[in-house]
Design an enzyme around this catalytic site. Structure first.
Site, PDB file in Angstrom:
ATOM      1  N   ASP A  58       6.247  35.478 -11.201  1.00  0.00           N
ATOM      2  CA  ASP A  58       6.268  35.386 -12.655  1.00  0.00           C
ATOM      3  C   ASP A  58       7.100  34.198 -13.150  1.00  0.00           C
ATOM      4  O   ASP A  58       7.549  34.180 -14.295  1.00  0.00           O
ATOM      5  CB  ASP A  58       6.794  36.681 -13.283  1.00  0.00           C
ATOM      6  CG  ASP A  58       8.195  37.040 -12.789  1.00  0.00           C
ATOM      7  OD1 ASP A  58       8.684  36.354 -11.875  1.00  0.00           O
ATOM      8  OD2 ASP A  58       8.768  38.007 -13.322  1.00  0.00           O
TER       9      ASP A  58
ATOM     10  N   GLU B 141      13.595  -2.582  -4.806  1.00  0.00           N
ATOM     11  CA  GLU B 141      12.576  -2.439  -5.855  1.00  0.00           C
ATOM     12  C   GLU B 141      13.203  -2.542  -7.235  1.00  0.00           C
ATOM     13  O   GLU B 141      14.217  -1.920  -7.524  1.00  0.00           O
ATOM     14  CB  GLU B 141      11.884  -1.075  -5.718  1.00  0.00           C
ATOM     15  CG  GLU B 141      10.859  -0.783  -6.797  1.00  0.00           C
ATOM     16  CD  GLU B 141      10.253   0.603  -6.651  1.00  0.00           C
ATOM     17  OE1 GLU B 141       9.154   0.824  -7.169  1.00  0.00           O
ATOM     18  OE2 GLU B 141      10.895   1.470  -6.018  1.00  0.00           O
TER      19      GLU B 141
ATOM     20  N   GLU C  82       8.535  -4.504  -4.969  1.00  0.00           N
ATOM     21  CA  GLU C  82       9.214  -3.667  -3.979  1.00  0.00           C
ATOM     22  C   GLU C  82       8.829  -3.991  -2.541  1.00  0.00           C
ATOM     23  O   GLU C  82       8.250  -3.165  -1.834  1.00  0.00           O
ATOM     24  CB  GLU C  82       8.940  -2.191  -4.263  1.00  0.00           C
ATOM     25  CG  GLU C  82       7.480  -1.823  -4.459  1.00  0.00           C
ATOM     26  CD  GLU C  82       7.292  -0.333  -4.692  1.00  0.00           C
ATOM     27  OE1 GLU C  82       7.772   0.463  -3.869  1.00  0.00           O
ATOM     28  OE2 GLU C  82       6.655   0.020  -5.695  1.00  0.00           O
TER      29      GLU C  82
ATOM     30  N   TYR D  64      10.348  -2.091   7.777  1.00  0.00           N
ATOM     31  CA  TYR D  64      10.570  -0.797   8.418  1.00  0.00           C
ATOM     32  C   TYR D  64      10.392  -1.010   9.917  1.00  0.00           C
ATOM     33  O   TYR D  64       9.270  -1.205  10.397  1.00  0.00           O
ATOM     34  CB  TYR D  64       9.584   0.241   7.868  1.00  0.00           C
ATOM     35  CG  TYR D  64       9.509   0.190   6.350  1.00  0.00           C
ATOM     36  CD1 TYR D  64      10.438   0.880   5.575  1.00  0.00           C
ATOM     37  CD2 TYR D  64       8.557  -0.602   5.717  1.00  0.00           C
ATOM     38  CE1 TYR D  64      10.401   0.799   4.193  1.00  0.00           C
ATOM     39  CE2 TYR D  64       8.511  -0.691   4.333  1.00  0.00           C
ATOM     40  CZ  TYR D  64       9.430   0.009   3.571  1.00  0.00           C
ATOM     41  OH  TYR D  64       9.396  -0.081   2.194  1.00  0.00           O
TER      42      TYR D  64
ATOM     43  N   ASP E 105      11.798   3.378 -11.868  1.00  0.00           N
ATOM     44  CA  ASP E 105      11.427   3.387 -10.448  1.00  0.00           C
ATOM     45  C   ASP E 105      12.217   2.295  -9.739  1.00  0.00           C
ATOM     46  O   ASP E 105      11.831   1.128  -9.774  1.00  0.00           O
ATOM     47  CB  ASP E 105       9.922   3.174 -10.300  1.00  0.00           C
ATOM     48  CG  ASP E 105       9.444   3.286  -8.861  1.00  0.00           C
ATOM     49  OD1 ASP E 105      10.243   3.645  -7.995  1.00  0.00           O
ATOM     50  OD2 ASP E 105       8.253   3.007  -8.615  1.00  0.00           O
TER      51      ASP E 105
ATOM     52  N   HIS F  59       7.567   7.860   2.187  1.00  0.00           N
ATOM     53  CA  HIS F  59       7.720   8.894   1.170  1.00  0.00           C
ATOM     54  C   HIS F  59       8.532  10.073   1.712  1.00  0.00           C
ATOM     55  O   HIS F  59       8.175  11.230   1.516  1.00  0.00           O
ATOM     56  CB  HIS F  59       6.346   9.351   0.665  1.00  0.00           C
ATOM     57  CG  HIS F  59       5.675   8.338  -0.205  1.00  0.00           C
ATOM     58  ND1 HIS F  59       4.346   8.435  -0.587  1.00  0.00           N
ATOM     59  CD2 HIS F  59       6.131   7.196  -0.775  1.00  0.00           C
ATOM     60  CE1 HIS F  59       4.028   7.405  -1.338  1.00  0.00           C
ATOM     61  NE2 HIS F  59       5.096   6.638  -1.462  1.00  0.00           N
TER      62      HIS F  59
ATOM     63  N   ARG G   3      14.142  -1.312   1.691  1.00  0.00           N
ATOM     64  CA  ARG G   3      13.258  -1.624   0.559  1.00  0.00           C
ATOM     65  C   ARG G   3      14.137  -1.948  -0.640  1.00  0.00           C
ATOM     66  O   ARG G   3      15.175  -1.312  -0.851  1.00  0.00           O
ATOM     67  CB  ARG G   3      12.311  -0.461   0.248  1.00  0.00           C
ATOM     68  CG  ARG G   3      11.315  -0.767  -0.850  1.00  0.00           C
ATOM     69  CD  ARG G   3      10.145   0.230  -0.871  1.00  0.00           C
ATOM     70  NE  ARG G   3      10.516   1.601  -1.170  1.00  0.00           N
ATOM     71  CZ  ARG G   3      10.497   2.593  -0.285  1.00  0.00           C
ATOM     72  NH1 ARG G   3      10.173   2.357   0.985  1.00  0.00           N
ATOM     73  NH2 ARG G   3      10.832   3.823  -0.640  1.00  0.00           N
TER      74      ARG G   3
ATOM     75  N   HIS H 207       3.034  -2.057  -8.231  1.00  0.00           N
ATOM     76  CA  HIS H 207       2.120  -1.152  -8.921  1.00  0.00           C
ATOM     77  C   HIS H 207       2.503  -1.130 -10.391  1.00  0.00           C
ATOM     78  O   HIS H 207       3.632  -1.469 -10.768  1.00  0.00           O
ATOM     79  CB  HIS H 207       2.147   0.260  -8.312  1.00  0.00           C
ATOM     80  CG  HIS H 207       3.489   0.922  -8.311  1.00  0.00           C
ATOM     81  ND1 HIS H 207       4.069   1.487  -9.431  1.00  0.00           N
ATOM     82  CD2 HIS H 207       4.392   1.110  -7.309  1.00  0.00           C
ATOM     83  CE1 HIS H 207       5.245   2.002  -9.120  1.00  0.00           C
ATOM     84  NE2 HIS H 207       5.476   1.783  -7.837  1.00  0.00           N
TER      85      HIS H 207
ATOM     86  N   HIS I  82       3.038   5.595 -10.849  1.00  0.00           N
ATOM     87  CA  HIS I  82       1.936   4.712 -10.471  1.00  0.00           C
ATOM     88  C   HIS I  82       0.960   4.752 -11.646  1.00  0.00           C
ATOM     89  O   HIS I  82       0.066   5.586 -11.704  1.00  0.00           O
ATOM     90  CB  HIS I  82       1.270   5.160  -9.167  1.00  0.00           C
ATOM     91  CG  HIS I  82       2.167   5.035  -7.982  1.00  0.00           C
ATOM     92  ND1 HIS I  82       2.432   6.069  -7.116  1.00  0.00           N
ATOM     93  CD2 HIS I  82       2.888   3.991  -7.518  1.00  0.00           C
ATOM     94  CE1 HIS I  82       3.258   5.667  -6.167  1.00  0.00           C
ATOM     95  NE2 HIS I  82       3.563   4.410  -6.395  1.00  0.00           N
TER      96      HIS I  82
ATOM     97  N   HIS J  73       2.916  -1.449   3.017  1.00  0.00           N
ATOM     98  CA  HIS J  73       2.460  -1.121   1.659  1.00  0.00           C
ATOM     99  C   HIS J  73       2.325  -2.378   0.805  1.00  0.00           C
ATOM    100  O   HIS J  73       2.712  -3.482   1.210  1.00  0.00           O
ATOM    101  CB  HIS J  73       3.416  -0.127   1.002  1.00  0.00           C
ATOM    102  CG  HIS J  73       4.856  -0.575   0.948  1.00  0.00           C
ATOM    103  ND1 HIS J  73       5.333  -1.447  -0.003  1.00  0.00           N
ATOM    104  CD2 HIS J  73       5.922  -0.263   1.736  1.00  0.00           C
ATOM    105  CE1 HIS J  73       6.628  -1.654   0.186  1.00  0.00           C
ATOM    106  NE2 HIS J  73       7.012  -0.958   1.238  1.00  0.00           N
TER     107      HIS J  73
ATOM    108  N   ASP K 248      15.116   5.724  -3.232  1.00  0.00           N
ATOM    109  CA  ASP K 248      14.022   5.380  -4.151  1.00  0.00           C
ATOM    110  C   ASP K 248      13.982   6.498  -5.179  1.00  0.00           C
ATOM    111  O   ASP K 248      13.541   7.613  -4.884  1.00  0.00           O
ATOM    112  CB  ASP K 248      12.712   5.288  -3.375  1.00  0.00           C
ATOM    113  CG  ASP K 248      11.542   4.783  -4.216  1.00  0.00           C
ATOM    114  OD1 ASP K 248      11.612   4.887  -5.457  1.00  0.00           O
ATOM    115  OD2 ASP K 248      10.555   4.301  -3.620  1.00  0.00           O
TER     116      ASP K 248
END
Length: 447
Positions: A48, A415, A392, A396, A279, A251, A413, A362, A369, A358, A268
């Site tokens: 609930d 960004e 970004e 890796y 972002d 991710h 990374r 974006h 995104h 990647h 991130d």
């Protein structure tokens, strides 16, 4: 302990702002057409309990309506009103449990709609409003909206012998609405600056608190505390806090591992303010000091990122910026000995993709995104003022045996959020450092 300063909030969007958006969209619809957009509903979390409500981005963009179970009809040329909302009815008992509802009268009086009806009248009234409309525009990616559109057309089709005229065809609303959303006006940009500034402060806070012996979730807690403190009720997406090799998972969201001395941590995370997303990604040493191998890799990514940000100008393309980043990263990998061969050949053979999986950018807006086509007539679209995007790049490094030991398992990374302006660009997320020297200096200072 002194409480963090509270940032001054930008002006909120008004009912007139949302009305103007609807009018711009109506002006693009053919005469005799209609458009249907449906709100988000409540989503059950368990038994609930429900997840916190977050409005559908397209519906919010056109209405600013904060409640679930609503629908919007746009009817170009209708004398009684071109903008019609369907919403929950006023219900004192329900409101005692879950909060005040605006209601149909309030939708007209305070929210700027031409007409409004309760959901109890929706099927009958909505079908009659669509009677005689030749085409119905609906978002094809929205299954609920498509199902409602089909039910309404079926209802009218069943009454053809009584003179009803159902829409002859459905058209996808996305090409019109999403292109409108892609270009941000000054009021939107003010909200996005605020989301980016909150996000930047949260990243600074994480850098200041970081130390060996904590866990990834401790940094996540500091980040999301700052979001809430500044009036951003939620992250724009699930925060990523990846220490050590976890940073190589693009991710990664488990955020449970310990922070160990000598590791980097990649964060991130972005705040959502007035439904607009920040972002930002930063990578920094848990103990406040980059090792020499970490510094070498980091400087490669930073150089590529700074050159890519500088390339954001009207007329540039995301494809061109990405190609420049790939060249810079590949050149750096060759210089470190992680790749062997000619740079152009390594790019053409996709050898660099072992370390960079990647894209560089974006769109950013109401969705992290965000919507809007990346191509025009099959070609990469040129940037124009009002677009907001991320830059970004990252590296890796796998833990494979052919990789020099000192680089194995390092993920980096960097960004930023960047708005295209007539003169070039504006970095919305400038409030968090990214050079090696600035990061180390910040982490040496007391919070």
């Amino acid at each position: 302990m002194t409480a963090p300063a509270i940032l001054p909030a930008p002006a909120a969007l008004t009912a007139e702002d949302f009305r103007a958006r609807r009018q711009r969209l109506i002006a693009q619809l053919p005469q005799g057409a209609a458009a249907l957009v449906v709100s988000s509903g409540l989503a059950q979390r368990n038994r609930d309990s429900e997840y916190s409500f977050r409005q559908n981005s397209d519906f919010h963009y056109l209405t600013g309506w904060p409640e679930p179970e609503a629908a919007l009809l746009l009817l170009p040329g209708r004398a009684e009103g071109e903008s019609v909302l369907f919403c929950q009815e006023k219900d004192p008992l329900a409101e005692a449990w879950t909060g005040i509802r605006i209601g149909a009268e309030g939708a007209v009086a305070t929210a700027g709609f031409d007409q409004a009806f309760t959901n109890e009248a929706r099927d009958e009234v909505m079908a009659s409003l669509l009677d005689g409309r030749e085409r119905l525009y609906v978002l094809f990616e929205d299954d609920e909206a498509l199902a409602l559109a089909q039910a309404l057309r079926d209802e009218l089709a069943a009454a053809v012998r009584r003179g009803a005229r159902p829409p002859a065809a459905f058209e996808d609303l996305a090409p019109l609405l999403h292109e409108q959303r892609l270009i941000k006006d000054e009021r939107e940009l003010a909200l996005m600056r605020h989301a980016a500034e909150i996000s930047a402060r949260a990243h600074v806070r994480a850098m200041q608190i970081s130390r060996p012996g904590l866990h990834e979730y401790h940094l996540q807690a500091e980040i999301e505390h700052e979001f809430q403190w500044q009036g951003a009720p939620a992250p724009a997406y699930t925060s990523i806090v990846g220490a050590g090799v976890n940073a190589c998972v693009l991710h990664y969201i488990e955020n449970r591992a310990p922070l160990e001395d000598g590791q980097l941590v990649l964060i991130d995370a972005g705040a959502e303010y007035a439904l607009y997303a920040g972002d930002i990604t930063r990578t920094f040493p848990i103990n406040g000091r980059f090792s020499e191998p970490q510094r070498r890799l980091y400087e490669i990514v930073l150089k590529a990122q700074e050159r890519a940000v500088a390339a954001v100008v009207p007329g540039a393309t995301l494809v061109g910026i990405h190609q420049q980043v790939v060249h810079d990263l590949t050149t750096g990998l060759v210089e470190l000995g992680l790749l062997q061969g000619e740079v152009e050949e390594l790019i053409s053979s996709d050898a660099y993709r072992r370390f960079y999986l990647h894209s560089t950018s974006h769109w950013l807006g109401l969705d992290v995104h965000d919507v809007g086509s990346y191509r025009e007539a099959g070609e990469p679209r040129p940037l124009v003022p009002g677009m907001v995007l991320t830059i970004e790049p990252g590296l890796y490094i796998p833990q494979d045996g052919d990789i020099p030991f000192e680089y194995r398992g390092i993920g980096i990374r960097i960004e930023d959020d960047v708005a295209v302006t007539a003169a070039g660009h504006e970095v919305l997320s400038h409030g968090v450092p990214k050079s090696v020297e600035a990061i180390e200096a910040l982490m040496r200072a007391e919070a």
